[in-house]
Design an enzyme around this catalytic site. Structure first.
Site, PDB file in Angstrom:
ATOM      1  N   GLY A  31       0.813  -1.212   0.000  1.00 35.60           N
ATOM      2  CA  GLY A  31       0.000   0.000   0.000  1.00 35.60           C
ATOM      3  C   GLY A  31       0.851   1.267   0.000  1.00 35.60           C
ATOM      4  N   GLY A  32       0.223   2.332  -0.466  1.00 32.35           N
ATOM      5  CA  GLY A  32       0.910   3.620  -0.590  1.00 32.35           C
ATOM      6  C   GLY A  32       1.388   4.143   0.751  1.00 32.35           C
ATOM      7  N   ASP A 143      -6.045   7.445  11.167  1.00 29.01           N
ATOM      8  CA  ASP A 143      -7.393   7.013  10.801  1.00 29.01           C
ATOM      9  C   ASP A 143      -8.400   6.745  11.913  1.00 29.01           C
ATOM     10  OD1 ASP A 143      -8.810   7.155   8.574  1.00 29.01           O
ATOM     11  OD2 ASP A 143      -8.249   5.235   7.719  1.00 29.01           O
ATOM     12  N   ARG A 275     -12.043  -1.784  -3.637  1.00 33.43           N
ATOM     13  CA  ARG A 275     -12.404  -2.766  -2.627  1.00 33.43           C
ATOM     14  C   ARG A 275     -13.907  -2.899  -2.683  1.00 33.43           C
ATOM     15  NH1 ARG A 275     -13.047  -1.480   1.887  1.00 33.43           N
ATOM     16  NH2 ARG A 275     -12.582   0.713   1.759  1.00 33.43           N
ATOM     17  N   GLU A 382      -3.151   6.436  -9.238  1.00 28.78           N
ATOM     18  CA  GLU A 382      -2.239   5.405  -9.768  1.00 28.78           C
ATOM     19  C   GLU A 382      -2.413   5.278 -11.283  1.00 28.78           C
ATOM     20  OE1 GLU A 382      -2.471   2.924  -5.555  1.00 28.78           O
ATOM     21  OE2 GLU A 382      -3.387   2.042  -7.334  1.00 28.78           O
ATOM     22  N   ASP A 500     -10.071  43.303  36.002  1.00 31.34           N
ATOM     23  CA  ASP A 500     -11.275  43.301  35.158  1.00 31.34           C
ATOM     24  C   ASP A 500     -12.304  42.430  35.891  1.00 31.34           C
ATOM     25  OD1 ASP A 500     -13.009  43.124  32.848  1.00 31.34           O
ATOM     26  OD2 ASP A 500     -12.132  41.142  32.507  1.00 31.34           O
TER      27      ASP A 500
HETATM   28  C1  GDG Z   1      -8.939   4.583   2.159  1.00 31.75           C
HETATM   29  C2  GDG Z   1     -10.003   5.615   1.784  1.00 31.75           C
HETATM   30  C3  GDG Z   1      -8.250   6.918   0.599  1.00 31.75           C
HETATM   31  C4  GDG Z   1      -6.779  -2.360  -4.973  1.00 31.75           C
HETATM   32  N1  GDG Z   1      -6.922  -3.583  -5.484  1.00 31.75           N
HETATM   33  C5  GDG Z   1      -5.731  -4.182  -5.421  1.00 31.75           C
HETATM   34  C6  GDG Z   1      -4.840  -3.296  -4.861  1.00 31.75           C
HETATM   35  N2  GDG Z   1      -5.522  -2.162  -4.594  1.00 31.75           N
HETATM   36  C7  GDG Z   1      -4.935  -0.964  -4.009  1.00 31.75           C
HETATM   37  C8  GDG Z   1      -4.974   0.184  -4.976  1.00 31.75           C
HETATM   38  C9  GDG Z   1      -4.958   1.387  -4.034  1.00 31.75           C
HETATM   39  C10 GDG Z   1      -5.656   0.850  -2.794  1.00 31.75           C
HETATM   40  O1  GDG Z   1      -5.693  -0.556  -2.894  1.00 31.75           O
HETATM   41  C11 GDG Z   1      -7.092   1.346  -2.688  1.00 31.75           C
HETATM   42  O2  GDG Z   1      -7.038   2.636  -2.226  1.00 31.75           O
HETATM   43  P1  GDG Z   1      -8.267   3.642  -2.331  1.00 31.75           P
HETATM   44  O3  GDG Z   1      -7.793   4.991  -2.018  1.00 31.75           O
HETATM   45  O4  GDG Z   1      -8.808   3.570  -3.706  1.00 31.75           O
HETATM   46  O5  GDG Z   1      -9.381   3.124  -1.311  1.00 31.75           O
HETATM   47  P2  GDG Z   1      -9.481   2.572   0.244  1.00 31.75           P
HETATM   48  O6  GDG Z   1      -8.876   1.240   0.394  1.00 31.75           O
HETATM   49  O7  GDG Z   1     -10.924   2.641   0.584  1.00 31.75           O
HETATM   50  O8  GDG Z   1      -8.663   3.594   1.154  1.00 31.75           O
HETATM   51  C12 GDG Z   1      -9.641   6.284   0.489  1.00 31.75           C
HETATM   52  C13 GDG Z   1      -7.245   5.914   1.135  1.00 31.75           C
HETATM   53  O9  GDG Z   1      -7.702   5.316   2.330  1.00 31.75           O
HETATM   54  C14 GDG Z   1      -5.904   6.577   1.388  1.00 31.75           C
HETATM   55  O10 GDG Z   1      -6.004   7.638   2.271  1.00 31.75           O
HETATM   56  O11 GDG Z   1      -7.867   7.332  -0.676  1.00 31.75           O
HETATM   57  O12 GDG Z   1     -10.574   7.283   0.180  1.00 31.75           O
HETATM   58  O13 GDG Z   1     -11.288   5.004   1.667  1.00 31.75           O
HETATM   59  O14 GDG Z   1      -3.656   1.735  -3.712  1.00 31.75           O
HETATM   60  O15 GDG Z   1      -3.873   0.089  -5.820  1.00 31.75           O
HETATM   61  N3  GDG Z   1      -3.534  -3.584  -4.696  1.00 31.75           N
HETATM   62  C15 GDG Z   1      -3.115  -4.818  -5.076  1.00 31.75           C
HETATM   63  N4  GDG Z   1      -3.970  -5.726  -5.589  1.00 31.75           N
HETATM   64  C16 GDG Z   1      -5.258  -5.468  -5.779  1.00 31.75           C
HETATM   65  O16 GDG Z   1      -6.001  -6.322  -6.262  1.00 31.75           O
HETATM   66  N5  GDG Z   1      -1.835  -5.110  -4.926  1.00 31.75           N
END
Ligand code: GDG
Length: 731
Positions: A31-32, A143, A275, A382, A500
């Site tokens: 994850g990022g 979070d 997700r 991404e 005061d």
């Molecule tokens: C929460 C907030 C906010 C997805 N499928 C696979 C996979 N992914 C990775 C994506 C992306 C991440 O999962 C999903 O991130 P999102 O931001 O789209 O959504 P949430 O998981 O709901 O995250 C959201 C985030 O936190 C960050 O602050 O943006 O709004 O809800 O990185 O690439 N990765 C792999 N396989 C998959 O099948 N390896």
């Protein structure tokens, strides 16, 4: 002395543990957040605390996991099955998640969930305390699962730097109000020094909640909690741009992308990845896609929706229902519109390796994100980062936080099937040139505001707020400063005390008439006045009659209505009768107009001033009307030489010649004291602080911007400080 350390805390550790053939496998998260924070937690003695998402089978296994993770600077918190149910799946996912994503009807307000959420937050705080932290350390909490933690940490660590980032949206105050425990949640967060969200709107919702639910005073984007100012800021999270760009350029990914393209021949691939979650608008997306095929039949057999849904929370009933509905809708569309040669939707309920994701980003001509609410949404960023070489269009929900960053995307309202459909049509028909221009602009943004930039600016701001706080704290009266003041006091022979009244000697009451002096206040003041070297002056905006009733024959000098009346020097009241009052008529007319519009507001007429009180008005509305009134009165101030004071729950207008500063000087000059102590809480006291000679000790009640040398936290502390001048106390 050991070096300061940085501690990251989140519900989940950036690691996955899997049991395969009776052996444990430790898989790092891709994850990022894990990437961005990797540069931090992997350094020296820094750590990341969280749940490893795994329940060990035995004590030995737990010890083994703990040792293994500790080598990687990861401190695991093991949760029991009950804790996972109550805190994580219960409170976090069935109360906070739906409410914060505006799905109120999905919330389950179960008191046991709440109790468990409190317990687990407490457990996090205890584990943190075992890490030998000290006041110079920095803590970054992530979070909504840990909203109570900042306050719990603050309890034992007054000075420590605490940052909080929320990855999901923060709802408007009236939505939050529905949660029975909203006060505790807000107060929990206010233990932090920097509270941050993805968007400006989220920050405003949070600040409004503090204002309207907790009754806190918000100044710009900060709130004072016990003289610690808490900053609230928007820092939109970025992604690891280089990682996705590099992947997209790699020959293997290129080859895989070509394979995907070839497989779907000349079809336009519309990609969607999320997700499994009701906040992502998956059903809406499917309906819009169906509408595209129905309304614009020319696109049939031309497009393919490649939809990847990653399994998530499917033990929660809402998620199970959603999954079934997706299955049904996909089946329906493929059955009705598909042919032997063409299946409209390629649907996968699975998780893919990041390389496959990258190949999909490279091959897809369109990326479709239709979140009904999303804190940010990283998928769309991404996609953008993967498009330096290949061309593509992003169709993006305006209700995802990312829409604020990616202005060049085709933005649609996800509740409108028609808008999504027509957004897709626009994307399909867009010229290559326009696609490139728009995509390049988005790339610039995603590249610059990447994950490392995000981490850097967050910490920078956290450190800045700490420095700012320290500067403010330096003015706070601590025991050493107080003792120095008392020492000077004892050495002096002729002393003047300017007190005061409202907000300093007595606390605020909704009804101003009820804020009368108590027996203990009389005793305190008398014991100061009893010393022949001491002289008290009560200096107030109150009417002369009120002060006279309360403090007659006590030997104090009294200054009423900000200096319009005084009983100095012979205890007979005199007023400034050379002042004009003609301005009162137009000012009163305007004040009445606003009082008639605002339930709970009233106008008070004093001999030389007019006050518009709003203590009893609705929180928020009172302040808003006061600001309007203030703006409306501006044009009269020059004409009549007036001063408008924006006090605590009051707007007061008076002749500029009248102020506590000149009133105080008129006493100090003939009195010739060798010690002066002045204390007050309001805007009107500032004139006094400025006008007094430099040797005067000036103290503001409350940590607000002030010309006073020092401040005390609140009215209680003001009294405690004053009590030090009584003979009992310093003997
Ligand atoms: C929460 C907030 C906010 C997805 N499928 C696979 C996979 N992914 C990775 C994506 C992306 C991440 O999962 C999903 O991130 P999102 O931001 O789209 O959504 P949430 O998981 O709901 O995250 C959201 C985030 O936190 C960050 O602050 O943006 O709004 O809800 O990185 O690439 N990765 C792999 N396989 C998959 O099948 N390896």
């Amino acid at each position: 002395m050991r070096e300061k350390k940085t501690i990251i805390i989140s519900n989940r550790l950036p690691i996955r543990i899997e049991r395969r053939n009776n052996e444990l496998h430790f898989l790092p998260s891709e994850g990022g957040l894990a990437t961005g924070l990797g540069s931090i937690y992997k350094q020296k003695n820094n750590i990341w605390i969280g749940w490893p998402g795994f329940t060990p089978e035995s004590q030995e296994e737990e010890i083994m996991i703990r040792e293994k993770l500790t080598e990687e600077n990861l401190i695991p918190i093991f949760l029991t099955e009950e804790e996972i149910q109550g805190y994580y799946e219960g409170f976090a996912n069935e109360v906070l998640w739906p409410v914060f994503h505006y799905r109120l009807s999905y919330a389950v307000y179960d008191i046991d969930y709440w109790k468990c959420y409190q317990q687990v937050n407490q457990k996090f705080a205890e584990i943190l305390d075992q890490q030998h932290i000290d006041e110079r350390d920095e803590i970054w909490i992530h979070d909504y699962q840990l909203m109570l933690l900042p306050k719990l940490v603050r309890k034992n660590h007054e000075q420590i730097a605490i940052g909080y980032f929320q990855h999901i949206p923060f709802p408007p105050d009236e939505v939050l109000r529905g949660i029975p425990w909203r006060d505790e949640l807000l107060e929990g967060l206010l233990g932090a020094d920097l509270i941050s969200f993805h968007t400006y709107n989220d920050t405003q919702h949070f600040l409004n909640s503090c204002k309207h639910i907790l009754g806190q005073v918000v100044t710009n984007n900060s709130i004072d909690i016990n003289s610690r100012s808490v900053s609230v800021e928007a820092y939109p999270m970025g992604i690891d741009f280089t990682k996705f760009d590099t992947l997209a350029h790699s020959p293997q990914i290129r080859a895989r992308a070509k394979e995907i393209r070839d497989y779907y021949k000349d079809k336009i691939i519309i990609l969607s990845i999320d997700r499994l979650d009701y906040s992502k608008g998956i059903i809406e997306r499917l309906k819009a896609y169906e509408s595209l095929l129905k309304t614009y039949p020319q696109f049939r057999e031309q497009v393919i929706l490649y939809m990847l849904v990653v399994p998530s929370r499917d033990t929660v009933s809402q998620y199970k229902l959603l999954r079934d509905e997706i299955d049904r809708t996909v089946g329906h569309i493929n059955a009705v519109y598909g042919s032997n040669e063409w299946i409209p939707i390629a649907y996968f309920y699975n998780s893919f390796p990041v390389e496959e994701l990258s190949a999909l980003y490279v091959s897809a001509q369109i990326c479709l994100v239709t979140s009904l609410r999303d804190g940010m949404n990283l998928v769309c960023k991404e996609y953008v980062a993967s498009k330096v070489e290949t061309n593509g269009v992003l169709v993006l929900s305006e209700l995802a936080g990312a829409s604020k960053d990616l202005q060049e995307a085709i933005q649609v309202n996800p509740n409108s099937i028609e808008q999504i459909r027509d957004g897709l049509k626009q994307a399909i028909e867009m010229s290559e040139e326009e696609k490139r221009t728009r995509m390049d602009e988005s790339i610039e943004i995603v590249k610059k505001f990447n994950i490392h930039h995000w981490v850097k600016i967050f910490f920078k701001r956290l450190r800045e707020s700490k420095i700012q706080q320290k500067q403010e704290m330096n003015r706070r009266i601590r025991p050493v400063v107080r003792d120095a003041i008392i020492a000077r006091y004892k050495e002096s022979k002729r002393r003047l005390f300017f007190f005061d009244y409202d907000g300093t000697l007595v606390g605020f009451e909704k009804d101003a008439a009820k804020a009368t002096p108590t027996e203990s206040l009389y005793n305190l003041l008398n014991s100061i006045q009893d010393d022949p070297a001491n002289q008290i002056v009560i200096i107030s905006g109150r009417r002369q009659l009120a002060l006279q009733n309360w403090f007659e024959n006590k030997g104090y000098f009294l200054v009423a209505e900000h200096g319009a009346w005084t009983n100095f020097p012979d205890f007979n009241w005199t007023s400034k009768d050379n002042l004009s009052n003609t301005w009162k008529i137009p000012v009163k007319r305007i004040m009445d107009k606003y009082a008639n519009r605002t339930t709970g507001a009233s106008v008070e007429e004093k001999s030389f001033s007019l006050a518009w009180h709003y203590r009893k008005a609705q929180t928020g509305l009172g302040l808003q009307r006061a600001q309007e009134l203030y703006d409306n009165l501006q044009y009269l101030t020059k004409q009549y030489n007036l001063q408008i004071l924006f006090g605590d729950k009051v707007v007061e207008v008076k002749n500029s010649a009248l102020n506590k500063g000149s009133a105080a000087k008129e006493i100090v000059n003939p009195f010739k004291p060798d010690f002066i102590f002045a204390i007050g809480d309001d805007a009107t006291d500032e004139d006094m602080f400025c006008a007094l000679p430099e040797y005067a000790v000036t103290v503001k009640v409350g940590n607000k911007k002030s010309d006073a040398q020092f401040y005390v936290e609140n009215q209680k502390e003001a009294i405690a400080l004053i009590a030090h001048f009584t003979s009992n106390s310093h003997e």
